[in-house]
Design a protein around this motif. Structure first.
Motif, PDB file in Angstrom:
ATOM      1  N   LEU A 107       0.834  -1.197   0.000  1.00 20.65           N
ATOM      2  CA  LEU A 107       0.000   0.000   0.000  1.00 20.65           C
ATOM      3  C   LEU A 107       0.872   1.253   0.000  1.00 20.65           C
ATOM      4  CD1 LEU A 107      -2.916   1.161   0.264  1.00 20.65           C
ATOM      5  CD2 LEU A 107      -2.519   1.175   2.748  1.00 20.65           C
ATOM      6  N   PHE A 108       0.577   2.187  -0.916  1.00 15.29           N
ATOM      7  CA  PHE A 108       1.369   3.407  -0.983  1.00 15.29           C
ATOM      8  C   PHE A 108       0.476   4.636  -1.144  1.00 15.29           C
ATOM      9  CE2 PHE A 108       1.071   1.920  -5.421  1.00 15.29           C
ATOM     10  CZ  PHE A 108       0.637   3.067  -6.087  1.00 15.29           C
ATOM     11  N   VAL A 109       1.004   5.760  -0.691  1.00 16.49           N
ATOM     12  CA  VAL A 109       0.424   7.074  -0.975  1.00 16.49           C
ATOM     13  C   VAL A 109       1.449   7.820  -1.812  1.00 16.49           C
ATOM     14  CG1 VAL A 109      -1.034   7.183   1.071  1.00 16.49           C
ATOM     15  CG2 VAL A 109       1.316   8.017   1.198  1.00 16.49           C
ATOM     16  N   GLY A 152      -2.472   3.791  -3.873  1.00 16.35           N
ATOM     17  CA  GLY A 152      -2.557   2.585  -4.677  1.00 16.35           C
ATOM     18  C   GLY A 152      -1.972   1.397  -3.962  1.00 16.35           C
ATOM     19  N   TYR A 153      -1.875   0.307  -4.713  1.00 10.48           N
ATOM     20  CA  TYR A 153      -1.337  -0.931  -4.143  1.00 10.48           C
ATOM     21  C   TYR A 153      -0.470  -1.614  -5.187  1.00 10.48           C
ATOM     22  CZ  TYR A 153      -0.997  -5.040  -1.212  1.00 10.48           C
ATOM     23  OH  TYR A 153      -0.513  -6.050  -0.417  1.00 10.48           O
ATOM     24  N   GLN A 154       0.732  -2.007  -4.758  1.00 10.17           N
ATOM     25  CA  GLN A 154       1.679  -2.725  -5.602  1.00 10.17           C
ATOM     26  C   GLN A 154       1.710  -4.191  -5.190  1.00 10.17           C
ATOM     27  OE1 GLN A 154       3.849  -1.619  -8.307  1.00 10.17           O
ATOM     28  NE2 GLN A 154       3.894  -3.863  -8.447  1.00 10.17           N
ATOM     29  N   PHE A 155       1.297  -5.080  -6.096  1.00  9.21           N
ATOM     30  CA  PHE A 155       1.318  -6.509  -5.831  1.00  9.21           C
ATOM     31  C   PHE A 155       2.704  -7.084  -6.125  1.00  9.21           C
ATOM     32  CE2 PHE A 155      -3.091  -5.487  -6.777  1.00  9.21           C
ATOM     33  CZ  PHE A 155      -3.777  -6.131  -5.758  1.00  9.21           C
ATOM     34  N   ASP A 156       3.033  -8.186  -5.461  1.00 15.44           N
ATOM     35  CA  ASP A 156       4.321  -8.840  -5.670  1.00 15.44           C
ATOM     36  C   ASP A 156       4.506  -9.315  -7.106  1.00 15.44           C
ATOM     37  OD1 ASP A 156       4.990  -8.433  -3.023  1.00 15.44           O
ATOM     38  OD2 ASP A 156       4.325 -10.427  -2.376  1.00 15.44           O
ATOM     39  N   SER A 157       3.409  -9.597  -7.791  1.00 17.81           N
ATOM     40  CA  SER A 157       3.468 -10.088  -9.170  1.00 17.81           C
ATOM     41  C   SER A 157       3.923  -9.026 -10.163  1.00 17.81           C
ATOM     42  CB  SER A 157       2.090 -10.604  -9.584  1.00 17.81           C
ATOM     43  OG  SER A 157       1.150  -9.528  -9.591  1.00 17.81           O
ATOM     44  N   SER A 189      -8.406  10.040 -11.907  1.00 22.24           N
ATOM     45  CA  SER A 189      -8.116   8.886 -12.742  1.00 22.24           C
ATOM     46  C   SER A 189      -7.923   7.616 -11.922  1.00 22.24           C
ATOM     47  CB  SER A 189      -6.865   9.140 -13.593  1.00 22.24           C
ATOM     48  OG  SER A 189      -5.748   9.422 -12.774  1.00 22.24           O
ATOM     49  N   PHE A 190      -8.238   6.491 -12.555  1.00 19.44           N
ATOM     50  CA  PHE A 190      -7.961   5.170 -12.010  1.00 19.44           C
ATOM     51  C   PHE A 190      -6.932   4.498 -12.918  1.00 19.44           C
ATOM     52  CE2 PHE A 190     -12.295   6.075 -10.615  1.00 19.44           C
ATOM     53  CZ  PHE A 190     -12.211   5.782  -9.270  1.00 19.44           C
ATOM     54  N   ALA A 191      -5.996   3.781 -12.318  1.00 21.91           N
ATOM     55  CA  ALA A 191      -4.929   3.179 -13.103  1.00 21.91           C
ATOM     56  C   ALA A 191      -4.776   1.701 -12.805  1.00 21.91           C
ATOM     57  CB  ALA A 191      -3.601   3.887 -12.812  1.00 21.91           C
ATOM     58  N   VAL A 192      -4.454   0.956 -13.867  1.00 22.23           N
ATOM     59  CA  VAL A 192      -3.979  -0.414 -13.750  1.00 22.23           C
ATOM     60  C   VAL A 192      -2.637  -0.451 -14.463  1.00 22.23           C
ATOM     61  CG1 VAL A 192      -4.369  -2.829 -14.327  1.00 22.23           C
ATOM     62  CG2 VAL A 192      -6.302  -1.377 -13.705  1.00 22.23           C
ATOM     63  N   GLY A 193      -1.630  -0.952 -13.769  1.00 18.86           N
ATOM     64  CA  GLY A 193      -0.299  -0.949 -14.350  1.00 18.86           C
ATOM     65  C   GLY A 193       0.455  -2.228 -14.062  1.00 18.86           C
ATOM     66  N   PHE A 194       1.637  -2.292 -14.663  1.00 14.43           N
ATOM     67  CA  PHE A 194       2.506  -3.441 -14.413  1.00 14.43           C
ATOM     68  C   PHE A 194       3.947  -2.945 -14.323  1.00 14.43           C
ATOM     69  CE2 PHE A 194       4.985  -7.221 -15.190  1.00 14.43           C
ATOM     70  CZ  PHE A 194       4.298  -8.176 -14.464  1.00 14.43           C
ATOM     71  N   ARG A 195       4.615  -3.302 -13.233  1.00 16.70           N
ATOM     72  CA  ARG A 195       6.018  -2.950 -13.026  1.00 16.70           C
ATOM     73  C   ARG A 195       6.885  -4.151 -13.335  1.00 16.70           C
ATOM     74  NH1 ARG A 195       7.722  -1.308  -7.067  1.00 16.70           N
ATOM     75  NH2 ARG A 195       7.709  -3.584  -6.849  1.00 16.70           N
ATOM     76  N   PHE A 196       7.819  -4.000 -14.253  1.00 14.60           N
ATOM     77  CA  PHE A 196       8.662  -5.105 -14.695  1.00 14.60           C
ATOM     78  C   PHE A 196       9.863  -5.315 -13.777  1.00 14.60           C
ATOM     79  CE2 PHE A 196       6.473  -3.447 -18.404  1.00 14.60           C
ATOM     80  CZ  PHE A 196       5.903  -4.590 -18.921  1.00 14.60           C
TER      81      PHE A 196
END
Length: 196
Positions: A107-109, A152-157, A189-196
């Motif tokens: 969880l991040f701000v 937002g929230y960063q998942f381990d995946s 805005s709402f975002a869906v992203g992927f961090r490589f």
């Protein structure tokens, strides 16, 4: 002055990220844009989209800096009492630089400044007897300044989700006698992203 601010932000980002571990990512989602300020009672939110790329650089275990390059559809819809409907369609290339604080697991701000470059500005209109589209880019300033806050929230995946509000801090009007008439861009805005 604007060029100085822009290059100062880029230089500071480069300095911070040179000493950090960085990961690239992509993101996209819906925008709910509006125009605030003077004479905006008949304006409604405009639905649009955004998409782009970012790099997240971890400065500390729980803090990162995240510069982004985002294409964003902004503007507003309107309905006038005479039965005249229309849309202000603004397309921007935005450069937010976000500071992200991880408060619990993923969880991040986040918060940070944003510089936007206007790619196009058009007004679409329609009534019972008339419809059309006007190019109004000359009436809107090429550079926009704003500030962002979000969470937002960063998942381990690598998957991440988030919500962000951008509020404009600069007058976007560039038409004659616009010094007494101020409007700003505002975007949720709402975002869906992927961090490589």
């Amino acid at each position: 002055m604007r060029k100085l601010i822009f290059f100062s932000v880029l230089a500071a980002t480069a300095l911070l990220t040179s000493c950090a571990t960085c990961n690239w990512g992509i993101k996209a989602g819906p925008n709910f844009a509006s125009v605030g300020g003077d004479d905006t009672d008949d304006l409604d939110s405009r639905f649009g989209v955004f998409f782009g790329a970012y790099t997240e650089c971890m400065i500390l275990d729980t803090f990162s800096v995240q510069p982004e390059l985002i294409f964003s559809q902004q503007g507003a819809d309107y309905t006038e009492s005479e039965g005249f409907d229309g849309t202000f369609k603004f397309n921007y290339l935005n450069l937010p630089v976000m500071g992200k604080l991880y408060v619990n697991d993923g969880l991040f701000v986040e918060a940070g400044p944003q510089i936007g470059y206007l790619l196009s500005a058009k007004e679409e209109f329609e009534s019972m007897s008339l419809s059309g589209e006007d190019d109004i880019k000359d009436d809107i300033k090429n550079i926009d300044f704003g500030a962002n806050v979000g969470l937002g929230y960063q998942f381990d995946s690598g998957l991440n989700i988030g919500a962000r509000y951008n509020f404009g801090i600069a007058n976007i009007n560039d038409f004659a006698d616009s010094s007494d008439f101020s409007n700003t861009n505002n975007v949720f805005s709402f975002a869906v992203g992927f961090r490589f």
